[in-house]
Motif scaffolding. Structure first.
Motif, short mmCIF file in Angstrom:
data_model
loop_
_atom_site.label_atom_id
_atom_site.label_comp_id
_atom_site.label_asym_id
_atom_site.label_seq_id
_atom_site.Cartn_x
_atom_site.Cartn_y
_atom_site.Cartn_z
N TYR A 185 7.03 0.57 4.23
CA TYR A 185 6.58 0.40 5.62
C TYR A 185 7.08 -0.89 6.27
O TYR A 185 7.39 -0.90 7.46
CB TYR A 185 5.05 0.43 5.70
N ARG A 202 5.39 7.18 0.28
CA ARG A 202 4.68 6.92 -0.98
C ARG A 202 5.28 5.71 -1.72
O ARG A 202 4.61 5.07 -2.52
CB ARG A 202 4.75 8.18 -1.85
N VAL A 241 3.53 0.31 15.15
CA VAL A 241 2.62 0.73 14.07
C VAL A 241 1.89 2.01 14.47
O VAL A 241 1.77 2.95 13.66
CB VAL A 241 1.61 -0.40 13.73
N ASN A 252 2.51 5.24 12.21
CA ASN A 252 1.37 5.44 11.33
C ASN A 252 1.21 6.90 10.91
O ASN A 252 0.52 7.22 9.95
CB ASN A 252 0.09 4.97 12.04
N MET A 266 -3.83 8.42 1.96
CA MET A 266 -2.70 7.60 1.52
C MET A 266 -2.61 6.38 2.43
O MET A 266 -2.92 6.47 3.62
CB MET A 266 -1.40 8.39 1.65
N ILE A 267 -2.17 5.27 1.88
CA ILE A 267 -2.02 4.07 2.72
C ILE A 267 -0.91 4.30 3.74
O ILE A 267 0.10 4.95 3.44
CB ILE A 267 -1.78 2.81 1.86
N ARG A 268 -1.12 3.80 4.95
CA ARG A 268 -0.14 3.96 6.02
C ARG A 268 0.24 2.60 6.60
O ARG A 268 -0.35 1.58 6.24
CB ARG A 268 -0.71 4.88 7.11
N MET A 269 1.19 2.64 7.52
CA MET A 269 1.73 1.38 8.03
C MET A 269 0.65 0.48 8.64
O MET A 269 0.71 -0.74 8.53
CB MET A 269 2.82 1.65 9.07
N ILE A 281 3.93 9.17 6.25
CA ILE A 281 3.60 8.57 4.95
C ILE A 281 4.89 8.25 4.17
O ILE A 281 5.82 9.05 4.15
CB ILE A 281 2.74 9.53 4.10
N VAL A 285 2.14 -2.48 -1.78
CA VAL A 285 1.60 -1.45 -0.88
C VAL A 285 0.98 -0.31 -1.69
O VAL A 285 -0.14 0.13 -1.41
CB VAL A 285 2.72 -0.92 0.05
N ASP A 286 1.71 0.14 -2.69
CA ASP A 286 1.25 1.25 -3.52
C ASP A 286 -0.04 0.89 -4.26
O ASP A 286 -1.01 1.67 -4.28
CB ASP A 286 2.37 1.58 -4.53
#
Lengths: 153, 721
Positions: free
Chosen positions: A138, A134, A125, A129, B654-657, A132, B626-627
């Motif tokens: 992940y 979209r 992770v 991380n 933005m959302i990440r892992m 990105i 996730v989005d």
């Protein structure tokens, strides 16, 4: 304008560009290596990730003048026909949706696993991380990195 | 076996054949024909194949090629459509070639990627195409082998005759089959016989994607093509006053600076040279309309839902009297900001406009609409404009618009050259067409037993169209209802963003109903089940959802998440929503790590009818979670004097892992025709997460982005490492 001799994917390439041109645009506009993607231009998303002497770097902010004799590897040069364990794991898990970020994700993962062949979940992770997606793939990226690690042993 | 009647005689002509140079035979299907009298122009040689629309070819060697008609934006349509044909035609999936079909509005209907409508629209057409081909091949084999057709069977692209042991691949019969007439009725498979539909099938373009060979719009480089970037007004409400491009034009690699339609284009040889030179442009802008700020939007929205005049969207019973009768009322307000789409591939398009024709290439979710818009702009007939659509690096609704294609066409015409217009990330984030900012005021009236007898929604948006969805559950189960809305006209442009309106409205509703459940002293799941039962037994007005399907997803998610069982240290939140014809119920689990709430897991129960591709379906659902979570937690575009403050991913989170929860998906198994999955799992997720966060922190997460509540020190954000 200076002429640069670049070692990319094991071959010498010539490009006559200004010294501040980011490697990304040399690859895309001048050498026709289009697998490396533009997305943010400021090293925040990882879509443009390539290897410089095996290290994952952001080609969108790396001036061509600082590449020197370093060996550049792009997604096109990671393997001849997509048989790198990371690419195969990506296929096994069926990672992508739109796919646009995946070359950068794969390049990040490949460099990471070379350094750390036995990563913990937390290390995966931390490494991934920086990239990105979209579409939000992940979970599958994480699974694929684990499978690739296993298969690289 | 069910049968599908081919009602129109024209549709029976959708199957054609031709002979290829070299003796190959093509059995061609016009899968989506709406005008079957138009004949297929099949000519010899590979080069001519691009003239086709959707068709299926069977080579003499048995190789089958399926053309997939809809744009691929990451929703997996290029894989799932051919799966449906392969199913009815009994093909060996591993031996099929899938090719993207070009835009051809004479032969296809709805070559669009949007609204989660592709699969429902084409489901039956694709099955009929496969089934009728199979039927003709069997007829041909029956004639050739002189055996009754009902003694023949098909499997993996082969025809068998059990009694004689004869076996031959489809290619052997393709030529003869193509000369036969279609039967009046085409038998379709019973879903219990499916061997391909419902299985896990990988993306047909995977290896191209993983080796960097896939061509997206930005990867278009054509001989003689110029590169360009366009500078648009830096604020909504400004217009172009003057431009001095001399300094920029004198820089290396720059050929031209032109202005058109409130824009300044800088044209050159390479992207980097253009990026540098655009900074040297000397442009003056002047005020055209008011320059709006986020503070101003907040006030406008508050005034609108407070006392502003609204349009009635739905009314049942007597809402005023019901609120008088109520022993308890619950009232809450919810607000969301503008957000950009942020597809990873920024907008771009290639255009080559000539005197009497135009060719455009690029990523669009709606190539037909782009073609028609360009034809209008250039005053050309539609058949003189060709739009080639590439695979898209995401769309999320942004690429349903045609602004980027129109700009490229206008520029190409002006500079009389083929040109590719590239948007920088900053251009993409500040260039407009956002999810609109909205505000909602909900009010519920409860009777002495905690039943919601009155439900009122006042919905306000900025360039949102109708920001309510007035027929949403639980409307239909409530006796007294009033749903009203209003829309403020702003210079800031908006458009559909994945699950338009419901991407925020659903979460707001689901948090509000959690508040209602609390006020009524009821369990949130039990409360929804009460409403479902009421909508079924005594529906109020028109009901656009099926109560039984609602109940099934609620029950399933409650069971799988063990909703009714307390887990120490786990805070749960529930939501359920029906959008885009699909039912989704979710339970989010939040835990505390070092005192901070972390979203640990999201359970989803989904009823999308028959599952076409397990892999694709799961990818869409998990990705939507996730989005939806990313947008709810961090998404926000704010304005100062008409200019967006957030311009790239350094300022727009933005959302990440590291932040993603585990996602566990369960499907309701049934044999109902499939519905879409590109959007439906997104709307409820902010509700489930918001409700779980409330239980963990005691704070109602009514406004987005949620990160504000965490940064205010009331609770911190944790990472899911």
């Amino acid at each position: 304008m200076p002429m640069y001799n670049l070692n990319i994917n094991g071959k010498q390439h010539k490009a006559e560009v200004s010294d501040d041109t980011p490697l990304l645009w040399v690859l895309r506009d001048h050498l026709g290596l289009l697998g490396t993607k533009y997305a943010c231009g400021i090293a925040t998303c990882g879509a443009c990730t390539v290897h410089l002497n095996g290290e994952a770097i952001r080609s969108c902010v790396l001036p061509v003048s600082s590449v020197g004799n370093a060996q550049v590897t792009t997604i096109e040069g990671l393997s001849a026909n997509g048989e790198h364990p990371v690419q195969k794991a990506w296929d096994e898990v069926d990672v992508p949706q739109c796919g646009y970020c995946q070359a950068g994700q794969i390049m990040t993962a490949a460099a990471f696993l070379k350094k750390n062949p036995n990563p913990s979940d937390k290390e995966i992770v931390e490494a991934m991380n920086s990239n990105i997606c979209r579409c939000g793939t992940y979970h599958r990226i994480k699974d694929a990195v684990k499978i690739a690690a296993k298969n690289m042993k | 076996m069910s049968t599908s009647k081919i009602a129109s005689p024209n549709r029976r002509q959708f199957l054609k054949t031709t002979t290829l140079a070299g003796g190959g035979l093509f059995l061609s299907f016009d899968l989506f024909s709406k005008n079957s009298s138009s004949r297929m122009k099949v000519q010899s040689g590979e080069a001519d194949l691009v003239h086709f629309n959707s068709y299926l070819s069977i080579d003499p060697d048995g190789t089958v090629t399926i053309f997939s008609p809809n744009p691929e934006v990451g929703q997996g349509i290029k894989t799932s459509f051919p799966m449906i044909i392969a199913e009815e035609l009994d093909l060996d999936w591993k031996k099929i070639k899938v090719v993207q079909a070009p835009l051809d509005t004479k032969r296809f209907e709805r070559q669009v990627a949007g609204g989660s409508r592709s699969t429902p629209h084409s489901w039956k057409r694709l099955r009929e195409a496969g089934a009728s081909a199979r039927n003709l091949l069997l007829q041909a084999a029956s004639a050739q082998w002189k055996v009754p057709m009902d003694q023949l069977s098909t499997s993996m692209g082969m025809i068998h005759h059990k009694a004689t042991g004869k076996m031959e691949h489809y290619g052997a019969f393709a030529g003869a089959a193509a000369k036969l007439d279609l039967p009046k009725e085409i038998p379709l498979k019973d879903p219990s016989q499916f061997h391909t539909i419902g299985t896990w099938v990988k993306g047909v373009d995977n290896m191209e994607v993983f080796t960097g060979k896939t061509q997206y719009g930005l990867d278009i480089y054509k001989p003689g093509m110029k590169q360009a970037m366009i500078v648009r007004a830096p604020a909504f409400g400004l217009k172009l006053k003057s431009v001095n491009g001399e300094a920029a034009k004198s820089m290396p690699g720059i050929e031209e600076v032109v202005s058109f339609n409130n824009r300044v284009a800088i044209i050159g040889k390479s992207t980097w040279e253009i990026m540098k030179a655009r900074k040297a442009l000397n442009i003056e802008w002047q005020k055209d309309t008011d320059l709006e700020s986020s503070e101003m939007h907040n006030k406008i929205l508050s005034d609108m839902i407070g006392s502003g005049k609204m349009e009635t969207r739905r009314a049942e019973g007597n809402i005023e009297q019901a609120f008088k009768d109520a022993v308890k009322t619950v009232e809450s307000e919810f607000q969301c900001p503008f957000i950009p789409h942020n597809s990873m591939e920024p907008m771009n398009f290639y255009a080559d406009v000539r005197e009497d024709s135009a060719e455009l290439v690029g990523p669009t979710q709606n190539p037909e609409s782009a073609r028609n818009a360009v034809a209008r702009l250039l005053n050309l007939s539609q058949d003189k404009v060709n739009v080639v659509f590439t695979r898209m690096g995401g769309g999320f609704g942004r690429r349903l618009n045609s602004d980027f294609a129109l700009e490229a066409a206008e520029l190409s015409k002006l500079i009389k050259s083929p040109v590719k217009v590239t948007w920088s990330r900053e251009d993409d984030m500040t260039g407009g067409i956002y999810r609109p900012a909205c505000k909602y005021k909900f009010k519920a009236g409860l009777d002495a037993n905690g039943n919601m007898i009155a439900f009122q929604l006042r919905a306000a948006g900025i360039n949102s169209g109708n920001p309510s969805r007035e027929n949403n559950f639980p409307v239909g189960a409530i006796d007294h209802v009033l749903v009203e809305s209003s829309d403020y006209k702003s210079p800031i442009t908006t458009g559909p963003w994945r699950a338009p309106i419901t991407n925020f409205l659903a979460g707001a509703e689901q948090i509000f109903f959690d508040e209602v459940a609390e006020a009524a002293g009821k369990d949130p799941v039990a409360l929804r089940l009460e409403w479902v039962a009421k909508a079924k037994a005594k529906p109020v007005g028109k009901v656009l959802y099926e109560p039984d399907r609602f109940k099934a997803v609620i029950d399933l998610v409650a069971e799988k998440s063990q909703w009714f069982k307390k887990k120490k240290g786990v805070y749960k939140g529930f939501s359920v929503y029906f959008a885009h014809s699909t039912y989704v119920a979710q339970v989010a689990e939040v835990v505390k790590v070092k005192g901070k709430p972390v979203v640990k897991k999201v359970y989803c129960a989904v009823d999308c009818g028959i599952l076409v591709n397990q892999s694709g379906a799961l990818n869409q659902i998990v990705g939507s979670v996730v989005d939806g979570m990313g947008a709810a937690m961090y998404g926000r575009l704010t304005f100062k004097e008409g200019s967006p403050n957030e311009t790239n991913f350094d300022k727009y989170r933005m959302i990440r892992m590291g932040e993603i929860p585990d996602v566990e998906v369960h499907f309701v198994k049934n044999t109902i025709d499939p519905t879409g999955l590109g959007e439906p799992a997104l709307p409820p997720v902010s509700g489930a997460i918001g409700n779980a966060l409330y239980r963990a922190t005691g704070i109602r997460y009514r406004d987005q982005p949620f990160i504000d509540y965490m940064n205010e020190g009331k609770a911190g954000a944790g990472q899911n490492m």
